[in-house]
Design a protein around this motif. Structure first.
Motif, PDB file in Angstrom:
ATOM      1  N   VAL A  90       0.832  -1.209   0.000  1.00 59.18           N
ATOM      2  CA  VAL A  90       0.000   0.000   0.000  1.00 59.18           C
ATOM      3  C   VAL A  90       0.864   1.255   0.000  1.00 59.18           C
ATOM      4  O   VAL A  90       0.651   2.181  -0.782  1.00 59.18           O
ATOM      5  CB  VAL A  90      -0.945  -0.004   1.219  1.00 59.18           C
ATOM      6  CG1 VAL A  90      -1.696   1.315   1.302  1.00 59.18           C
ATOM      7  CG2 VAL A  90      -1.915  -1.167   1.138  1.00 59.18           C
ATOM      8  N   ASP A  91       1.868   1.282   0.871  1.00 55.64           N
ATOM      9  CA  ASP A  91       2.744   2.451   0.947  1.00 55.64           C
ATOM     10  C   ASP A  91       3.607   2.595  -0.304  1.00 55.64           C
ATOM     11  O   ASP A  91       3.835   3.704  -0.790  1.00 55.64           O
ATOM     12  CB  ASP A  91       3.647   2.349   2.184  1.00 55.64           C
ATOM     13  CG  ASP A  91       2.861   2.510   3.472  1.00 55.64           C
ATOM     14  OD1 ASP A  91       1.849   3.225   3.460  1.00 55.64           O
ATOM     15  OD2 ASP A  91       3.259   1.911   4.491  1.00 55.64           O
ATOM     16  N   LEU A  92       4.101   1.472  -0.823  1.00 56.22           N
ATOM     17  CA  LEU A  92       4.963   1.527  -1.999  1.00 56.22           C
ATOM     18  C   LEU A  92       4.197   1.982  -3.232  1.00 56.22           C
ATOM     19  O   LEU A  92       4.689   2.793  -4.023  1.00 56.22           O
ATOM     20  CB  LEU A  92       5.604   0.151  -2.243  1.00 56.22           C
ATOM     21  CG  LEU A  92       6.609  -0.317  -1.186  1.00 56.22           C
ATOM     22  CD1 LEU A  92       7.069  -1.731  -1.487  1.00 56.22           C
ATOM     23  CD2 LEU A  92       7.800   0.630  -1.129  1.00 56.22           C
ATOM     24  N   ILE A  93       3.000   1.481  -3.396  1.00 57.92           N
ATOM     25  CA  ILE A  93       2.193   1.855  -4.570  1.00 57.92           C
ATOM     26  C   ILE A  93       1.790   3.325  -4.512  1.00 57.92           C
ATOM     27  O   ILE A  93       1.768   4.022  -5.532  1.00 57.92           O
ATOM     28  CB  ILE A  93       0.944   0.951  -4.663  1.00 57.92           C
ATOM     29  CG1 ILE A  93       1.357  -0.473  -5.059  1.00 57.92           C
ATOM     30  CG2 ILE A  93      -0.065   1.501  -5.660  1.00 57.92           C
ATOM     31  CD1 ILE A  93       0.230  -1.473  -5.032  1.00 57.92           C
ATOM     32  N   SER A  94       1.500   3.820  -3.302  1.00 65.86           N
ATOM     33  CA  SER A  94       1.058   5.214  -3.175  1.00 65.86           C
ATOM     34  C   SER A  94       2.204   6.211  -3.260  1.00 65.86           C
ATOM     35  O   SER A  94       1.965   7.400  -3.479  1.00 65.86           O
ATOM     36  CB  SER A  94       0.315   5.397  -1.850  1.00 65.86           C
ATOM     37  OG  SER A  94       1.174   5.093  -0.761  1.00 65.86           O
ATOM     38  N   SER A  95       3.440   5.764  -3.089  1.00 65.56           N
ATOM     39  CA  SER A  95       4.570   6.694  -3.068  1.00 65.56           C
ATOM     40  C   SER A  95       5.478   6.595  -4.282  1.00 65.56           C
ATOM     41  O   SER A  95       6.308   7.477  -4.495  1.00 65.56           O
ATOM     42  CB  SER A  95       5.414   6.468  -1.812  1.00 65.56           C
ATOM     43  OG  SER A  95       5.919   5.138  -1.784  1.00 65.56           O
ATOM     44  N   PHE A  98       6.973   3.632  -9.990  1.00 67.22           N
ATOM     45  CA  PHE A  98       7.694   2.415 -10.377  1.00 67.22           C
ATOM     46  C   PHE A  98       7.081   1.199  -9.680  1.00 67.22           C
ATOM     47  O   PHE A  98       6.758   0.191 -10.311  1.00 67.22           O
ATOM     48  CB  PHE A  98       9.179   2.554 -10.022  1.00 67.22           C
ATOM     49  CG  PHE A  98       9.966   1.287 -10.196  1.00 67.22           C
ATOM     50  CD1 PHE A  98      10.529   0.965 -11.421  1.00 67.22           C
ATOM     51  CD2 PHE A  98      10.153   0.405  -9.127  1.00 67.22           C
ATOM     52  CE1 PHE A  98      11.256  -0.210 -11.582  1.00 67.22           C
ATOM     53  CE2 PHE A  98      10.883  -0.760  -9.276  1.00 67.22           C
ATOM     54  CZ  PHE A  98      11.439  -1.078 -10.511  1.00 67.22           C
ATOM     55  N   PHE A  99       6.929   1.282  -8.362  1.00 67.55           N
ATOM     56  CA  PHE A  99       6.355   0.162  -7.618  1.00 67.55           C
ATOM     57  C   PHE A  99       4.880  -0.040  -7.967  1.00 67.55           C
ATOM     58  O   PHE A  99       4.396  -1.176  -7.939  1.00 67.55           O
ATOM     59  CB  PHE A  99       6.525   0.394  -6.114  1.00 67.55           C
ATOM     60  CG  PHE A  99       7.924   0.172  -5.617  1.00 67.55           C
ATOM     61  CD1 PHE A  99       8.519  -1.072  -5.709  1.00 67.55           C
ATOM     62  CD2 PHE A  99       8.643   1.210  -5.056  1.00 67.55           C
ATOM     63  CE1 PHE A  99       9.819  -1.290  -5.249  1.00 67.55           C
ATOM     64  CE2 PHE A  99       9.934   1.007  -4.599  1.00 67.55           C
ATOM     65  CZ  PHE A  99      10.528  -0.240  -4.693  1.00 67.55           C
ATOM     66  N   LYS A 100       4.197   1.029  -8.280  1.00 70.06           N
ATOM     67  CA  LYS A 100       2.783   0.903  -8.653  1.00 70.06           C
ATOM     68  C   LYS A 100       2.621   0.041  -9.891  1.00 70.06           C
ATOM     69  O   LYS A 100       1.696  -0.776  -9.980  1.00 70.06           O
ATOM     70  CB  LYS A 100       2.185   2.292  -8.895  1.00 70.06           C
ATOM     71  CG  LYS A 100       0.705   2.284  -9.215  1.00 70.06           C
ATOM     72  CD  LYS A 100       0.169   3.701  -9.369  1.00 70.06           C
ATOM     73  CE  LYS A 100      -1.329   3.690  -9.645  1.00 70.06           C
ATOM     74  NZ  LYS A 100      -1.867   5.067  -9.793  1.00 70.06           N
ATOM     75  N   ALA A 101       3.540   0.205 -10.852  1.00 71.72           N
ATOM     76  CA  ALA A 101       3.478  -0.601 -12.078  1.00 71.72           C
ATOM     77  C   ALA A 101       4.083  -1.987 -11.870  1.00 71.72           C
ATOM     78  O   ALA A 101       3.535  -2.994 -12.340  1.00 71.72           O
ATOM     79  CB  ALA A 101       4.200   0.126 -13.202  1.00 71.72           C
ATOM     80  N   ALA A 102       5.217  -2.043 -11.144  1.00 71.43           N
ATOM     81  CA  ALA A 102       5.930  -3.313 -11.016  1.00 71.43           C
ATOM     82  C   ALA A 102       5.206  -4.308 -10.124  1.00 71.43           C
ATOM     83  O   ALA A 102       5.165  -5.511 -10.423  1.00 71.43           O
ATOM     84  CB  ALA A 102       7.339  -3.056 -10.481  1.00 71.43           C
ATOM     85  N   LEU A 103       4.615  -3.844  -9.019  1.00 63.27           N
ATOM     86  CA  LEU A 103       3.947  -4.763  -8.092  1.00 63.27           C
ATOM     87  C   LEU A 103       2.674  -5.353  -8.692  1.00 63.27           C
ATOM     88  O   LEU A 103       2.204  -6.405  -8.247  1.00 63.27           O
ATOM     89  CB  LEU A 103       3.625  -4.036  -6.783  1.00 63.27           C
ATOM     90  CG  LEU A 103       4.834  -3.646  -5.924  1.00 63.27           C
ATOM     91  CD1 LEU A 103       4.389  -2.832  -4.711  1.00 63.27           C
ATOM     92  CD2 LEU A 103       5.617  -4.881  -5.486  1.00 63.27           C
ATOM     93  N   LYS A 104       2.131  -4.656  -9.683  1.00 61.64           N
ATOM     94  CA  LYS A 104       0.949  -5.182 -10.362  1.00 61.64           C
ATOM     95  C   LYS A 104       1.311  -5.895 -11.664  1.00 61.64           C
ATOM     96  O   LYS A 104       0.440  -6.439 -12.336  1.00 61.64           O
ATOM     97  CB  LYS A 104      -0.034  -4.046 -10.669  1.00 61.64           C
ATOM     98  CG  LYS A 104      -0.592  -3.371  -9.422  1.00 61.64           C
ATOM     99  CD  LYS A 104      -1.544  -2.250  -9.804  1.00 61.64           C
ATOM    100  CE  LYS A 104      -2.116  -1.576  -8.560  1.00 61.64           C
ATOM    101  NZ  LYS A 104      -3.038  -0.460  -8.906  1.00 61.64           N
ATOM    102  N   LEU A 161      10.922   6.752  -9.534  1.00 56.64           N
ATOM    103  CA  LEU A 161       9.848   7.711  -9.842  1.00 56.64           C
ATOM    104  C   LEU A 161       9.155   8.195  -8.564  1.00 56.64           C
ATOM    105  O   LEU A 161       7.948   8.039  -8.375  1.00 56.64           O
ATOM    106  CB  LEU A 161       8.825   7.087 -10.791  1.00 56.64           C
ATOM    107  CG  LEU A 161       9.380   6.581 -12.130  1.00 56.64           C
ATOM    108  CD1 LEU A 161       8.290   5.916 -12.949  1.00 56.64           C
ATOM    109  CD2 LEU A 161      10.017   7.709 -12.921  1.00 56.64           C
ATOM    110  N   MET A 162       9.970   8.813  -7.693  1.00 51.61           N
ATOM    111  CA  MET A 162       9.464   9.372  -6.432  1.00 51.61           C
ATOM    112  C   MET A 162       9.829  10.860  -6.377  1.00 51.61           C
ATOM    113  O   MET A 162      10.862  11.235  -5.786  1.00 51.61           O
ATOM    114  CB  MET A 162      10.056   8.618  -5.247  1.00 51.61           C
ATOM    115  CG  MET A 162       9.736   7.135  -5.241  1.00 51.61           C
ATOM    116  SD  MET A 162      10.632   6.213  -3.947  1.00 51.61           S
ATOM    117  CE  MET A 162       9.887   6.894  -2.464  1.00 51.61           C
ATOM    118  N   PRO A 163       9.035  11.742  -6.999  1.00 55.05           N
ATOM    119  CA  PRO A 163       9.371  13.177  -7.090  1.00 55.05           C
ATOM    120  C   PRO A 163       9.664  13.848  -5.752  1.00 55.05           C
ATOM    121  O   PRO A 163      10.624  14.616  -5.661  1.00 55.05           O
ATOM    122  CB  PRO A 163       8.141  13.787  -7.778  1.00 55.05           C
ATOM    123  CG  PRO A 163       7.550  12.654  -8.553  1.00 55.05           C
ATOM    124  CD  PRO A 163       7.805  11.426  -7.737  1.00 55.05           C
TER     125      PRO A 163
END
Length: 354
Positions: A90-95, A98-104, A161-163
């Motif tokens: 949850v924290d990785l996808i919201s922040s 990269f993780f939002k795309a990779a974890l899915k 990709l964490m601005p």
């Protein structure tokens, strides 16, 4: 307003005080203070922020131990030295995008099978900073202690990709930058120009000092191309850049330095005696083209050569001095008092009262 509203010592009467108490009238000093939060409200906000920070840290400590963690990573370039790091999806996808795309996507099967995700392109120390910031928005357990760590953190944040973390990383880099380490930082930051731009301020304002640093001799080709591509540098002419490039070529004993430098050096803005410093690096065609410009003031056809066609000097940064005196707007600075031919009538007269 009648005088009956006031008592003898200057305080409000009970009748008017009751009006103030009900809020029907606001005193001027109360109106001014109402624009800003009260000290009680400020203290409450600080306490809430501190409590939120402590809760986030407690959650992160639990995740590190494997509690409430639903994903894990094996981090390190070598399997023997790799470290296991836990995280929350949850924290990785919201922040992180990269993780939002990779974890899915590519990491989905490993998560379902409860296998660690292999991360071999980031060292464990930096990845732990990434994970801590993703879960807590702070870097308390893994603080940045050096310029090298700040650069690695900013590059990793750029990769994941964490601005917000990229902004924090560039601020930490800028805080540690100096003329002594700016070339080292630029070498490490390139080719990521969005991060390398943090060096622009010191390079453009203190150009001459940076060029004279011994660390300039260790500059990479990308860094050399970067500074020569800058349109604003604090130099009186192109000659300091020419001199630095010639010194670099002799130090490295590599003429290919000029293959990088010549297309960006504005030689056509210099005089013949200044260009002569690079005579041994120029071809006959290039010498002929430069001579055509110097003698006939005709812009030469530099196609097929390494010459830069730019005939206008670089801009200089706006500083207090050139704003005050118009130094770079082709204006003469104001004359000093000593140069003025003042009449004695306008000079200060000193009177002896003896």
């Amino acid at each position: 307003m009648s005088s009956s509203l006031f008592v003898a010592d200057g305080k409000f009467s009970p009748e008017l005080q009751s009006v103030f108490n009900f809020g029907l009238i606001t005193r001027p000093h109360q109106a001014r203070r109402s624009r800003y939060p009260s000290s009680e409200f400020t203290n409450d906000a600080v306490l809430v922020a501190q409590a939120g920070k402590e809760m986030a840290l407690a959650k992160w400590e639990a995740i590190q131990k494997g509690e409430s963690a639903d994903c894990k990573f094996l981090v390190g370039s070598e399997d023997s030295a790799a470290e296991l790091v836990f995280g929350s999806k949850v924290d990785l996808i919201s922040s992180s995008l990269f993780f939002k795309a990779a974890l899915k996507g590519q990491f989905k099967e490993q998560i379902q099978s409860n296998e660690p995700i292999r991360i071999d392109f980031v060292e464990p120390k930096i990845f732990k900073m990434i994970m801590e910031f993703a879960h807590t928005c702070h870097l308390n357990q893994n603080p940045v202690k050096s310029l090298e760590d700040a650069i690695r953190l900013a590059k990793a944040a750029n990769l994941f990709l964490m601005p917000p973390l990229v902004i924090l990383g560039t601020k930490l880099i800028k805080k540690s930058l100096s003329i002594e380490n700016v070339w080292k930082a630029l070498n490490l930051l390139l080719p990521e120009k969005n991060l390398a731009s943090v060096c622009d301020s010191i390079l453009s304002m203190r150009t001459l000092e940076c060029l004279k640093q011994p660390t300039f001799m260790g500059i990479s080709r990308d860094s050399l191309q970067y500074i020569l591509s800058m349109d604003t540098l604090n130099i009186p002419s192109e000659y300091p850049l020419v001199e630095a490039c010639a010194k670099l070529a002799k130090e490295e004993r590599d003429w290919s330095v000029m293959d990088t430098a010549l297309p960006l050096l504005r030689l056509l803005t210099l005089e013949a005696k200044e260009i002569n410093l690079l005579a041994e690096y120029l071809t006959d065609f290039e010498k002929k083209a430069i001579g055509q410009w110097l003698v006939f003031n005709e812009v030469p056809d530099v196609a097929g050569s390494r010459l830069c066609p730019e005939v206008t000097p670089r801009k200089r940064p706006v500083t207090f001095r050139n704003r005050r005196f118009g130094e770079f707007e082709n204006q003469e600075p104001p004359p000093s008092f000593a140069s003025l031919n003042c009449n004695s009538a306008f000079k200060p007269q000193f009177v002896n009262f003896k």
